[in-house]
Design a protein around this motif. Structure first.
Motif, PDB file in Angstrom:
ATOM      1  N   ALA A  18       0.837  -1.201   0.000  1.00 25.98           N
ATOM      2  CA  ALA A  18       0.000   0.000   0.000  1.00 25.98           C
ATOM      3  C   ALA A  18       0.875   1.255   0.000  1.00 25.98           C
ATOM      4  O   ALA A  18       0.588   2.224  -0.712  1.00 25.98           O
ATOM      5  CB  ALA A  18      -0.938  -0.003   1.208  1.00 25.98           C
ATOM      6  N   ALA A  67       1.049   4.114  -2.881  1.00 28.03           N
ATOM      7  CA  ALA A  67       0.903   5.542  -2.564  1.00 28.03           C
ATOM      8  C   ALA A  67       2.069   6.340  -3.143  1.00 28.03           C
ATOM      9  O   ALA A  67       1.869   7.431  -3.688  1.00 28.03           O
ATOM     10  CB  ALA A  67       0.803   5.749  -1.055  1.00 28.03           C
ATOM     11  N   GLN A 102       1.634   7.026  -6.638  1.00 27.87           N
ATOM     12  CA  GLN A 102       0.593   8.025  -6.862  1.00 27.87           C
ATOM     13  C   GLN A 102       1.027   9.421  -6.413  1.00 27.87           C
ATOM     14  O   GLN A 102       0.214  10.341  -6.378  1.00 27.87           O
ATOM     15  CB  GLN A 102      -0.698   7.620  -6.138  1.00 27.87           C
ATOM     16  CG  GLN A 102      -1.281   6.314  -6.631  1.00 27.87           C
ATOM     17  CD  GLN A 102      -1.712   6.383  -8.087  1.00 27.87           C
ATOM     18  OE1 GLN A 102      -2.279   7.371  -8.530  1.00 27.87           O
ATOM     19  NE2 GLN A 102      -1.425   5.336  -8.844  1.00 27.87           N
ATOM     20  N   GLU A 149      -4.664   3.719   5.101  1.00 27.17           N
ATOM     21  CA  GLU A 149      -4.522   5.162   4.967  1.00 27.17           C
ATOM     22  C   GLU A 149      -3.041   5.484   5.109  1.00 27.17           C
ATOM     23  O   GLU A 149      -2.459   5.294   6.171  1.00 27.17           O
ATOM     24  CB  GLU A 149      -5.319   5.884   6.046  1.00 27.17           C
ATOM     25  CG  GLU A 149      -5.160   7.391   5.995  1.00 27.17           C
ATOM     26  CD  GLU A 149      -5.769   8.078   7.191  1.00 27.17           C
ATOM     27  OE1 GLU A 149      -6.789   8.754   7.027  1.00 27.17           O
ATOM     28  OE2 GLU A 149      -5.202   7.910   8.303  1.00 27.17           O
ATOM     29  N   TYR A 161      -3.404   9.098   1.368  1.00 25.36           N
ATOM     30  CA  TYR A 161      -3.676   8.213   0.249  1.00 25.36           C
ATOM     31  C   TYR A 161      -4.437   7.011   0.807  1.00 25.36           C
ATOM     32  O   TYR A 161      -3.916   6.281   1.649  1.00 25.36           O
ATOM     33  CB  TYR A 161      -2.369   7.756  -0.401  1.00 25.36           C
ATOM     34  CG  TYR A 161      -1.572   8.895  -0.989  1.00 25.36           C
ATOM     35  CD1 TYR A 161      -1.641   9.168  -2.351  1.00 25.36           C
ATOM     36  CD2 TYR A 161      -0.776   9.707  -0.184  1.00 25.36           C
ATOM     37  CE1 TYR A 161      -0.921  10.225  -2.904  1.00 25.36           C
ATOM     38  CE2 TYR A 161      -0.062  10.770  -0.727  1.00 25.36           C
ATOM     39  CZ  TYR A 161      -0.143  11.016  -2.080  1.00 25.36           C
ATOM     40  OH  TYR A 161       0.570  12.063  -2.623  1.00 25.36           O
ATOM     41  N   ASN A 162      -5.671   6.828   0.357  1.00 25.19           N
ATOM     42  CA  ASN A 162      -6.503   5.720   0.826  1.00 25.19           C
ATOM     43  C   ASN A 162      -6.437   4.589  -0.193  1.00 25.19           C
ATOM     44  O   ASN A 162      -6.889   4.735  -1.329  1.00 25.19           O
ATOM     45  CB  ASN A 162      -7.942   6.197   1.033  1.00 25.19           C
ATOM     46  CG  ASN A 162      -8.005   7.262   2.105  1.00 25.19           C
ATOM     47  OD1 ASN A 162      -7.454   7.103   3.184  1.00 25.19           O
ATOM     48  ND2 ASN A 162      -8.664   8.359   1.815  1.00 25.19           N
ATOM     49  N   ILE A 163      -5.873   3.467   0.236  1.00 31.63           N
ATOM     50  CA  ILE A 163      -5.640   2.326  -0.632  1.00 31.63           C
ATOM     51  C   ILE A 163      -6.579   1.189  -0.230  1.00 31.63           C
ATOM     52  O   ILE A 163      -6.591   0.774   0.936  1.00 31.63           O
ATOM     53  CB  ILE A 163      -4.175   1.829  -0.517  1.00 31.63           C
ATOM     54  CG1 ILE A 163      -3.167   2.987  -0.669  1.00 31.63           C
ATOM     55  CG2 ILE A 163      -3.917   0.692  -1.483  1.00 31.63           C
ATOM     56  CD1 ILE A 163      -3.158   3.671  -2.006  1.00 31.63           C
ATOM     57  N   THR A 204      -6.098  -1.059  -4.987  1.00 33.10           N
ATOM     58  CA  THR A 204      -6.048   0.140  -5.816  1.00 33.10           C
ATOM     59  C   THR A 204      -6.232   1.363  -4.920  1.00 33.10           C
ATOM     60  O   THR A 204      -6.729   1.251  -3.792  1.00 33.10           O
ATOM     61  CB  THR A 204      -7.176   0.142  -6.875  1.00 33.10           C
ATOM     62  OG1 THR A 204      -8.442   0.055  -6.199  1.00 33.10           O
ATOM     63  CG2 THR A 204      -7.037  -1.007  -7.843  1.00 33.10           C
ATOM     64  N   MET A 205      -5.879   2.545  -5.445  1.00 30.83           N
ATOM     65  CA  MET A 205      -6.089   3.757  -4.681  1.00 30.83           C
ATOM     66  C   MET A 205      -7.560   4.150  -4.781  1.00 30.83           C
ATOM     67  O   MET A 205      -8.117   4.231  -5.870  1.00 30.83           O
ATOM     68  CB  MET A 205      -5.202   4.898  -5.185  1.00 30.83           C
ATOM     69  CG  MET A 205      -5.264   6.105  -4.232  1.00 30.83           C
ATOM     70  SD  MET A 205      -3.962   7.300  -4.497  1.00 30.83           S
ATOM     71  CE  MET A 205      -4.755   8.351  -5.680  1.00 30.83           C
ATOM     72  N   LYS A 258      -7.449  10.336  -2.689  1.00 29.18           N
ATOM     73  CA  LYS A 258      -6.369  11.100  -2.104  1.00 29.18           C
ATOM     74  C   LYS A 258      -7.013  12.326  -1.481  1.00 29.18           C
ATOM     75  O   LYS A 258      -7.828  12.999  -2.111  1.00 29.18           O
ATOM     76  CB  LYS A 258      -5.352  11.533  -3.166  1.00 29.18           C
ATOM     77  CG  LYS A 258      -4.241  12.395  -2.618  1.00 29.18           C
ATOM     78  CD  LYS A 258      -3.301  12.860  -3.719  1.00 29.18           C
ATOM     79  CE  LYS A 258      -2.286  13.855  -3.183  1.00 29.18           C
ATOM     80  NZ  LYS A 258      -1.469  14.423  -4.257  1.00 29.18           N
TER      81      LYS A 258
END
Length: 143
Positions: free
Chosen positions: A93, A97, A100, A120, A128-130, A136-137, A140
Motif C-alpha cells: 500500500a 501511494a 501516486q 490510509e 492516500y486511501n488504498i 487500488t487507490m 487522495k
C-alpha cells in the motif's frame, strides 16, 4: 528559582501523562473487546483511524499466528476482522501511494472508508486511501 523549575517540570510531565491517557485507555478497551470477539491474540500495532467515522485499529496475530487486523467502530461498537494475507500488505500500500505521488511516509493506518477496509497512507499533508481488497487507490485527500 529551583522550586519554580521543579514545579514547572513536574507540571509539564503531568500534562504529558494526561495527554497519553485517552490512547492508553482506548487501547486497553479495544484490545479487551478484540480478544473477546475475534481471534486476535497478540497486539503489534494500535492506532486511531479517523475518516468519515472513527475506529480503533489493531494489528497483530491470531491464535493460529496469522496476521490479523481488527477495526472497532468507536461510536457503534461494530467489529470488523480481516486476515491480512487476504489483501494488499502495508508495504505494498505504501509503494502504491508512492507511485501516486506520496513522498516520505509519515504513518500508515488500517481503517474503514466507504464500506471497505483500507490502508490510509499519510505523507506530509496528504492522505492516500488504498483499498485493502481491490489493491487500488480509492482516494487522495489533503494538499
Amino acid at each position: 528559582m529551583g522550586l519554580v523549575l521543579t514545579v514547572l517540570t513536574f507540571s509539564l510531565l503531568y500534562i504529558f501523562e494526561l495527554s497519553l491517557l485517552p490512547k492508553q485507555e482506548g487501547q486497553a478497551e479495544a484490545l479487551e473487546i478484540a480478544r473477546k470477539y475475534t481471534d486476535l491474540e497478540d497486539l503489534e500495532q494500535f492506532a486511531f483511524y479517523n475518516g468519515k467515522a472513527s475506529y480503533y485499529s489493531l494489528l497483530g496475530q491470531s491464535k493460529t499466528k496469522e496476521p490479523l487486523a481488527v477495526l472497532i467502530d468507536r461510536e457503534s461498537g461494530k467489529i470488523y476482522s480481516y486476515q491480512l494475507s487476504q489483501g494488499i500488505s502495508q508495504k505494498e500500500a505504501e509503494k502504491l501511494a508512492r507511485e501516486q505521488g506520496a513522498g516520505e511516509i509519515d504513518k500508515t493506518t488500517f481503517g474503514y472508508l466507504d464500506g471497505q477496509p483500507i490502508w490510509e497512507v499519510k505523507s506530509k499533508a496528504a492522505y492516500y486511501n488504498i483499498s485493502f481488497k481491490q489493491k487500488t487507490m480509492v482516494s487522495k485527500e489533503g494538499l
